[in-house]
Design a protein around this motif. Structure first.
Motif, PDB file in Angstrom:
ATOM      1  N   LEU A 181      35.922  26.928  32.982  1.00  0.00           N
ATOM      2  CA  LEU A 181      36.729  27.393  34.109  1.00  0.00           C
ATOM      3  C   LEU A 181      35.976  28.416  34.936  1.00  0.00           C
ATOM      4  N   SER A 182      35.414  29.437  34.259  1.00  0.00           N
ATOM      5  CA  SER A 182      34.803  30.507  35.042  1.00  0.00           C
ATOM      6  C   SER A 182      33.792  31.274  34.206  1.00  0.00           C
ATOM      7  N   TYR A 183      32.948  31.990  34.925  1.00  0.00           N
ATOM      8  CA  TYR A 183      31.940  32.840  34.307  1.00  0.00           C
ATOM      9  C   TYR A 183      31.862  34.139  35.093  1.00  0.00           C
ATOM     10  N   ASN A 184      31.956  35.278  34.408  1.00  0.00           N
ATOM     11  CA  ASN A 184      31.826  36.593  35.040  1.00  0.00           C
ATOM     12  C   ASN A 184      30.754  37.383  34.307  1.00  0.00           C
ATOM     13  N   VAL A 185      29.869  37.984  35.061  1.00  0.00           N
ATOM     14  CA  VAL A 185      28.880  38.872  34.456  1.00  0.00           C
ATOM     15  C   VAL A 185      28.902  40.237  35.154  1.00  0.00           C
ATOM     16  N   LEU A 186      29.391  40.266  36.393  1.00  0.00           N
ATOM     17  CA  LEU A 186      29.531  41.520  37.118  1.00  0.00           C
ATOM     18  C   LEU A 186      31.008  41.865  37.268  1.00  0.00           C
ATOM     19  N   ASP A 187      31.301  43.139  37.436  1.00  0.00           N
ATOM     20  CA  ASP A 187      32.682  43.571  37.619  1.00  0.00           C
ATOM     21  C   ASP A 187      33.279  42.966  38.889  1.00  0.00           C
ATOM     22  N   GLY A 188      34.540  42.672  38.792  1.00  0.00           N
ATOM     23  CA  GLY A 188      35.240  42.189  39.971  1.00  0.00           C
ATOM     24  C   GLY A 188      35.942  40.879  39.749  1.00  0.00           C
ATOM     25  N   LEU A 189      36.450  40.349  40.833  1.00  0.00           N
ATOM     26  CA  LEU A 189      37.276  39.145  40.812  1.00  0.00           C
ATOM     27  C   LEU A 189      36.494  37.951  41.344  1.00  0.00           C
ATOM     28  N   GLU A 190      36.532  36.862  40.594  1.00  0.00           N
ATOM     29  CA  GLU A 190      35.939  35.602  41.031  1.00  0.00           C
ATOM     30  C   GLU A 190      37.079  34.621  41.251  1.00  0.00           C
ATOM     31  N   GLU A 191      37.198  34.124  42.478  1.00  0.00           N
ATOM     32  CA  GLU A 191      38.289  33.204  42.778  1.00  0.00           C
ATOM     33  C   GLU A 191      37.758  31.794  42.939  1.00  0.00           C
ATOM     34  N   LYS A 192      38.499  30.866  42.318  1.00  0.00           N
ATOM     35  CA  LYS A 192      38.102  29.460  42.399  1.00  0.00           C
ATOM     36  C   LYS A 192      39.367  28.627  42.459  1.00  0.00           C
ATOM     37  N   GLY A 193      39.821  28.378  43.674  1.00  0.00           N
ATOM     38  CA  GLY A 193      41.035  27.585  43.838  1.00  0.00           C
ATOM     39  C   GLY A 193      42.248  28.317  43.299  1.00  0.00           C
ATOM     40  N   ARG A 194      43.007  27.651  42.450  1.00  0.00           N
ATOM     41  CA  ARG A 194      44.214  28.265  41.883  1.00  0.00           C
ATOM     42  C   ARG A 194      43.897  29.239  40.754  1.00  0.00           C
ATOM     43  N   PHE A 195      42.654  29.202  40.283  1.00  0.00           N
ATOM     44  CA  PHE A 195      42.272  30.059  39.162  1.00  0.00           C
ATOM     45  C   PHE A 195      41.361  31.187  39.633  1.00  0.00           C
ATOM     46  N   SER A 196      41.605  32.372  39.090  1.00  0.00           N
ATOM     47  CA  SER A 196      40.737  33.520  39.357  1.00  0.00           C
ATOM     48  C   SER A 196      40.449  34.208  38.044  1.00  0.00           C
ATOM     49  N   SER A 197      39.275  34.836  37.951  1.00  0.00           N
ATOM     50  CA  SER A 197      38.937  35.580  36.750  1.00  0.00           C
ATOM     51  C   SER A 197      38.407  36.936  37.152  1.00  0.00           C
ATOM     52  N   PHE A 198      38.835  37.949  36.396  1.00  0.00           N
ATOM     53  CA  PHE A 198      38.474  39.333  36.676  1.00  0.00           C
ATOM     54  C   PHE A 198      37.753  39.918  35.484  1.00  0.00           C
ATOM     55  N   LEU A 199      36.800  40.814  35.768  1.00  0.00           N
ATOM     56  CA  LEU A 199      36.052  41.482  34.694  1.00  0.00           C
ATOM     57  C   LEU A 199      35.902  42.967  34.981  1.00  0.00           C
ATOM     58  N   SER A 200      36.116  43.764  33.939  1.00  0.00           N
ATOM     59  CA  SER A 200      35.775  45.189  33.965  1.00  0.00           C
ATOM     60  C   SER A 200      34.942  45.462  32.722  1.00  0.00           C
ATOM     61  N   ARG A 201      33.649  45.622  32.912  1.00  0.00           N
ATOM     62  CA  ARG A 201      32.761  45.826  31.768  1.00  0.00           C
ATOM     63  C   ARG A 201      33.004  47.182  31.114  1.00  0.00           C
ATOM     64  N   SER A 202      33.315  48.192  31.908  1.00  0.00           N
ATOM     65  CA  SER A 202      33.532  49.531  31.341  1.00  0.00           C
ATOM     66  C   SER A 202      34.761  49.550  30.443  1.00  0.00           C
TER      67      SER A 202
END
Lengths: 117, 109
Positions: free
Chosen positions: B46-67
Motif C-alpha cells: 500500500l505505502s512506504y514512508n521513510v521521511l516524516d509527513g503524510l503520503e497520499e495515494k488516492g483513497r489511502f494516505s500514510s503518515f509517519l513521525s519518526r520522533s
C-alpha cells in the motif's frame, strides 16, 4: 510492478512425505528471497532469508533440516518441507527483494496453502 | 526487543473514514510499510514512508513521525472491498522487515 509467482497454489500431501514449493521473480532479479509462514488469523512469521548462491539464514525455532531452502538463481528459490506432519499445515508465502530496490520493498507471491493429512 | 503495536480489530461504516495506528520500537529505522492482506491471500503493498509527513495515494494516505515512533494509515470513502487485514512493517538497522500482527478491518454497510 514486480511480479512474484509461487507454485503450487495449493497442495495436499500425506504425513511423512516431502513437498517442494517454488518461488519465482518473473520480471526482475531478486538478490534476496524470504519465506514466511502464516497460521489462520495470525500475522506473517519469517522462516528464513535466502540470498542467491549462499545458504539460507533461518529464524530462531525454524528447523533448517526440515525446511530446506535453495536459492539457485536470481529468479528462483525453493522451499522443501521434508517429512511433513499435520502441524506443518499452513499458508506459506515467499517474497523477493529486487537488486536495485532502494526502499527494500518486498514483493509477495500469492502463497501456497499446504495441508498435510 | 523489537516491537510493533497495532489494534487487533477495527470496525467502520461504508463511505466513512478510518485511521489505523501503528507504533514501533525497533533497533534502527530504515522505513515503514503498510500492506493490505485479504483472507487467504498474500499481502499487497500500500505505502512506504521513510521521511516524516503524510503520503497520499488516492483513497489511502500514510503518515509517519519518526520522533514518536508512530505511523497511521488513513482510509477514506470506505468500500466493502476494503475489509481486510492491514499490516504495519518496519525496516530495522539490519534491513530486516519487522512485522506487526495486523489490524483486521471490518466494513459494515
Amino acid at each position: 510492478g514486480a511480479v512474484v509467482s509461487q507454485h503450487p497454489s495449493r497442495v495436499i500431501c500425506k504425513s511423512g512425505t516431502s513437498v517442494k514449493i517454488e518461488c519465482r521473480s518473473l520480471d526482475f532479479q531478486a538478490t534476496t528471497m524470504f519465506w514466511y509462514r502464516q497460521f489462520p488469523k495470525q500475522s506473517l512469521m519469517l522462516m528464513a532469508t535466502s540470498n542467491e548462491g549462499s545458504k539460507a539464514t533461518y529464524e530462531q525455532g525454524v528447523e533448517k533440516d526440515k525446511f530446506l531452502i535453495n536459492h539457485a538463481s536470481l529468479t528462483l528459490s525453493t522451499l522443501t518441507v521434508t517429512s511433513a506432519h499435520p502441524e506443518d499445515s499452513s499458508f506459506y508465502i515467499c517474497s523477493a527483494r529486487e537488486v536495485q530496490e532502494r526502499n527494500y520493498e518486498q514483493y509477495f507471491g500469492p502463497g501456497t496453502r499446504l495441508t498435510v493429512t | 526487543g523489537q516491537n510493533i503495536d497495532q489494534p487487533t480489530e477495527m470496525t467502520a461504516t461504508e463511505g466513512a473514514i478510518v485511521q489505523i495506528n501503528c507504533t514501533y520500537q525497533t533497533s534502527g529505522f530504515n522505513g515503514l510499510f503498510w500492506y493490505q492482506q485479504h483472507a487467504g491471500e498474500a499481502p499487497t503493498f500500500l505505502s512506504y514512508n521513510v521521511l516524516d509527513g503524510l503520503e497520499e495515494k488516492g483513497r489511502f494516505s500514510s503518515f509517519l513521525s519518526r520522533s514518536k515512533g508512530y505511523s497511521y494509515l488513513l482510509l477514506k470513502e470506505l468500500q466493502m472491498k476494503d475489509s481486510a487485514s492491514y499490516l504495519c512493517a518496519v525496516i530495522d538497522s539490519n534491513y530486516q522487515l519487522i512485522w506487526g500482527a495486523g489490524t483486521k478491518l471490518i466494513i459494515k454497510p
